[in-house]
Design an enzyme around this catalytic site. Structure first.
Site, mmCIF file in Angstrom:
data_model
loop_
_atom_site.group_PDB
_atom_site.id
_atom_site.type_symbol
_atom_site.label_atom_id
_atom_site.label_comp_id
_atom_site.label_asym_id
_atom_site.label_seq_id
_atom_site.Cartn_x
_atom_site.Cartn_y
_atom_site.Cartn_z
ATOM 1 N N ARG A 1 90.622 26.719 130.507
ATOM 2 C CA ARG A 1 89.534 27.456 129.840
ATOM 3 C C ARG A 1 90.025 27.991 128.507
ATOM 4 N NH1 ARG A 1 85.425 30.406 134.145
ATOM 5 N NH2 ARG A 1 84.367 28.461 134.621
ATOM 6 N N ASP B 1 84.768 21.307 129.647
ATOM 7 C CA ASP B 1 84.897 22.174 130.820
ATOM 8 C C ASP B 1 83.707 21.976 131.773
ATOM 9 O OD1 ASP B 1 85.154 24.196 132.642
ATOM 10 O OD2 ASP B 1 85.443 25.793 131.168
ATOM 11 N N GLN C 1 86.727 23.785 125.726
ATOM 12 C CA GLN C 1 85.382 24.195 126.169
ATOM 13 C C GLN C 1 84.409 23.018 126.288
ATOM 14 O OE1 GLN C 1 83.918 27.214 123.566
ATOM 15 N NE2 GLN C 1 84.036 28.792 125.137
ATOM 16 N N TYR D 1 90.046 33.871 133.530
ATOM 17 C CA TYR D 1 90.024 33.956 134.986
ATOM 18 C C TYR D 1 90.568 35.299 135.470
ATOM 19 C CZ TYR D 1 88.878 29.023 135.419
ATOM 20 O OH TYR D 1 88.249 27.807 135.363
ATOM 21 N N SER E 1 82.437 25.077 133.798
ATOM 22 C CA SER E 1 81.539 25.961 133.047
ATOM 23 C C SER E 1 80.153 25.349 132.909
ATOM 24 C CB SER E 1 82.101 26.256 131.654
ATOM 25 O OG SER E 1 83.216 27.086 131.763
HETATM 26 P P1 NAD Z 1 84.173 32.351 136.722
HETATM 27 O O1 NAD Z 1 85.626 32.326 136.997
HETATM 28 O O2 NAD Z 1 83.683 32.068 135.365
HETATM 29 O O3 NAD Z 1 83.565 33.743 137.148
HETATM 30 C C1 NAD Z 1 83.950 34.407 138.290
HETATM 31 C C2 NAD Z 1 83.921 35.884 137.979
HETATM 32 O O4 NAD Z 1 84.222 36.597 139.182
HETATM 33 C C3 NAD Z 1 84.949 36.314 136.936
HETATM 34 O O5 NAD Z 1 84.309 36.927 135.842
HETATM 35 C C4 NAD Z 1 85.837 37.267 137.705
HETATM 36 O O6 NAD Z 1 86.323 38.332 136.894
HETATM 37 C C5 NAD Z 1 84.917 37.758 138.794
HETATM 38 N N1 NAD Z 1 85.604 38.326 139.951
HETATM 39 C C6 NAD Z 1 86.719 37.898 140.590
HETATM 40 N N2 NAD Z 1 87.027 38.728 141.608
HETATM 41 C C7 NAD Z 1 86.078 39.690 141.614
HETATM 42 C C8 NAD Z 1 85.841 40.814 142.426
HETATM 43 N N3 NAD Z 1 86.651 41.116 143.435
HETATM 44 N N4 NAD Z 1 84.785 41.604 142.132
HETATM 45 C C9 NAD Z 1 83.960 41.293 141.097
HETATM 46 N N5 NAD Z 1 84.121 40.251 140.288
HETATM 47 C C10 NAD Z 1 85.174 39.450 140.550
HETATM 48 O O7 NAD Z 1 83.508 31.344 137.776
HETATM 49 P P2 NAD Z 1 82.127 30.570 137.609
HETATM 50 O O8 NAD Z 1 82.396 29.286 136.936
HETATM 51 O O9 NAD Z 1 81.099 31.484 137.093
HETATM 52 O O10 NAD Z 1 81.817 30.238 139.132
HETATM 53 C C11 NAD Z 1 81.477 31.292 140.023
HETATM 54 C C12 NAD Z 1 81.349 30.792 141.457
HETATM 55 O O11 NAD Z 1 80.235 29.931 141.569
HETATM 56 C C13 NAD Z 1 82.556 29.985 141.934
HETATM 57 O O12 NAD Z 1 82.858 30.338 143.269
HETATM 58 C C14 NAD Z 1 82.070 28.577 141.849
HETATM 59 O O13 NAD Z 1 82.745 27.714 142.719
HETATM 60 C C15 NAD Z 1 80.641 28.777 142.265
HETATM 61 N N6 NAD Z 1 79.743 27.675 141.940
HETATM 62 C C16 NAD Z 1 78.907 27.322 142.937
HETATM 63 C C17 NAD Z 1 78.019 26.309 142.746
HETATM 64 C C18 NAD Z 1 77.078 25.967 143.861
HETATM 65 O O14 NAD Z 1 76.342 25.017 143.728
HETATM 66 N N7 NAD Z 1 77.079 26.709 144.942
HETATM 67 C C19 NAD Z 1 77.997 25.604 141.540
HETATM 68 C C20 NAD Z 1 78.864 26.000 140.500
HETATM 69 C C21 NAD Z 1 79.737 27.061 140.732
#
Ligand code: NAD
Length: 408
Positions: free
Chosen positions: A129, A137, A134, A237, A140
């Site tokens: 990242r 990615d 970007q 992250y 994202s």
């Molecule tokens: P990201 O890393 O950009 O964002 C995750 C956020 O969570 C970060 O800002 C981080 O600071 C925060 N975080 C971590 N621990 C935390 C805590 N204890 N309390 C509060 N915040 C906390 O990730 P992303 O790309 O936005 O993806 C988010 C989630 O969505 C991932 O688990 C990803 O696998 C999932 N996702 C799911 C689908 C689906 O179809 N279900 C599709 C895409 C992404």
């Protein structure tokens, strides 16, 4: 297959995705242009783009060939959404380059299987990242789609409307939406929930995102938690919180969760099981009819009762654990994914050939297998394999004998 120029140049094959419900495609007609300019050839499996809204003719108009599945799998480079599975994986051969998502940290055995076949696997989830990366990615670009769809999913399951409405039949209060985790998916969910007129609050362990949350019109939930460096991690992250801090976080968030109509959880720490932030007790405090959409369902879930791929009723609260939301919006998800893939491949294209040996940090960090072994240090670690010896430094020339005979 149509005749494309330079038959000795690298052939890139794009298969029709085989996994159930996977409607995306790894290449779109729009993303073909810059790739073909590099002198490579592209063959698309007939019908590969159909479910995402891209007909075979749209690809041939842009200069790609349409071929059979056999022709696609015979290509020098395979670019896909998902790493080929089952019988398709058996067709992958030594020296072939595979570019796809492969979840190598969560599923290192798949990486090992590609190593065993002698293929060079690039897992696009490993794109760092950074600003330069970007445009490649995929996590994202796809999380953006997922965040948007999560809000719609919640809206269609909520027995209320999102916006404030003042009507002759009375005033309807806006829905209260809480987003936990304000990374890519979270910010996309905030923007979508705001556009639909709800009142949005958001929480993230990284205080740095507060301004972004506020600029989207949401209130940032501040918790008196001493996360400091513990939460911030490196780059974009977060790092894993200690058990104790996580427990404190749950206690402090309980009231906000209970007062919300919709909670969308997106918290993740890269390569780790998702932190459980919303406990069963917290869910029990929510009003019946409330909805939780847990985007981290596949990583174990941010919400205790979440079951991946299912909707669970917990005392009248719907806990939804969606998987693969981007595939439910295949046109736009594919447009972005394909652009990421084309940008990534262009790093390695020169004079009509794809060269995986190119000296580029993004290429290096995404390369998972090469020459019959898993080469990525973190994936080797996940497999319990020792790290590979650093490439041997060029032999030092023998030091010249500089001692001079001192005439006595
Ligand atoms: P990201 O890393 O950009 O964002 C995750 C956020 O969570 C970060 O800002 C981080 O600071 C925060 N975080 C971590 N621990 C935390 C805590 N204890 N309390 C509060 N915040 C906390 O990730 P992303 O790309 O936005 O993806 C988010 C989630 O969505 C991932 O688990 C990803 O696998 C999932 N996702 C799911 C689908 C689906 O179809 N279900 C599709 C895409 C992404």
């Amino acid at each position: 297959m149509s005749d494309q120029p330079g038959a000795s140049s690298t052939l890139i094959g794009i298969p029709k995705e085989a996994v159930d419900g996977e409607l995306r495609v790894a290449m779109t007609p729009a993303a073909l242009g810059p790739l073909l300019k590099g002198g490579v050839r592209v063959v698309i499996e007939s019908g590969a783009g159909q479910a995402a809204g891209f007909a075979d003719a749209a690809y041939t108009d842009k200069g790609a060939a349409i071929g059979t599945r056999d022709e696609v799998f015979a290509a020098d480079v395979l670019a896909a959404v998902r790493a080929p599975e089952g019988a398709d994986r058996e067709r992958v051969r030594a020296g072939q380059v595979v570019v796809s998502m492969a979840a190598p940290l969560a599923d290192p055995e798949t990486a090992q299987a590609f190593a065993d076949r002698g293929a060079t696997l690039f897992a696009l989830e490993m794109v760092p990242r950074t600003t330069r990366a970007q445009a490649m990615d995929v996590l994202s670009s796809q999380a953006n789609v997922a965040g948007y769809k999560a809000v719609l999913l919640a809206a269609s399951n909520l027995p209320k409307m999102y916006p404030l409405l003042t009507t002759a039949a009375g005033t309807i209060a806006p829905a209260k939406v809480l987003i936990i985790g304000a990374g890519v998916a979270g910010l996309s969910a905030i923007a979508t929930a705001r556009r639909l007129g709800s009142v949005v609050e958001a929480y993230d362990v990284r205080p740095a995102v507060k301004e972004e949350v506020q600029s989207l019109g949401a209130r940032f939930v501040e918790l008196p938690l001493e996360t400091g460096q513990e939460g911030s991690g490196s780059g974009a992250y977060a790092q894993q919180l200690s058990e104790e801090t996580l427990k404190k976080q749950q206690e402090l968030l309980a009231k906000t969760v209970a007062a919300s109509d919709v909670v969308i959880t997106t918290a993740q720490v890269q390569g780790k099981k998702a932190p459980v932030i919303v406990t069963s007790e917290m869910v029990a405090q929510m009003a019946p009819g409330s909805v939780i959409v847990d985007l981290a369902a596949e990583q174990g879930g941010n919400c205790e009762p979440t079951v991946a791929g299912q909707t669970t009723d917990v005392g009248g609260v719907k806990v939804i654990g969606p998987v693969n939301l981007p595939a439910t919006i295949p046109t736009h998800a594919s447009l972005m994914y394909a652009k990421n893939v084309a940008n990534f491949l262009q790093l390695m294209v020169a004079d009509g050939h794809v060269n995986p040996e190119v000296d580029d940090d993004i290429v290096r960090e995404t390369m998972v297998t090469r020459g019959g072994q898993v080469v990525h240090p973190r994936v080797r670690e996940a497999l319990g394999q020792e790290s590979l010896a650093a490439p041997a430094a060029p032999a030092e020339p023998e030091p010249a004998d500089t001692t001079e005979e001192v005439a006595g």
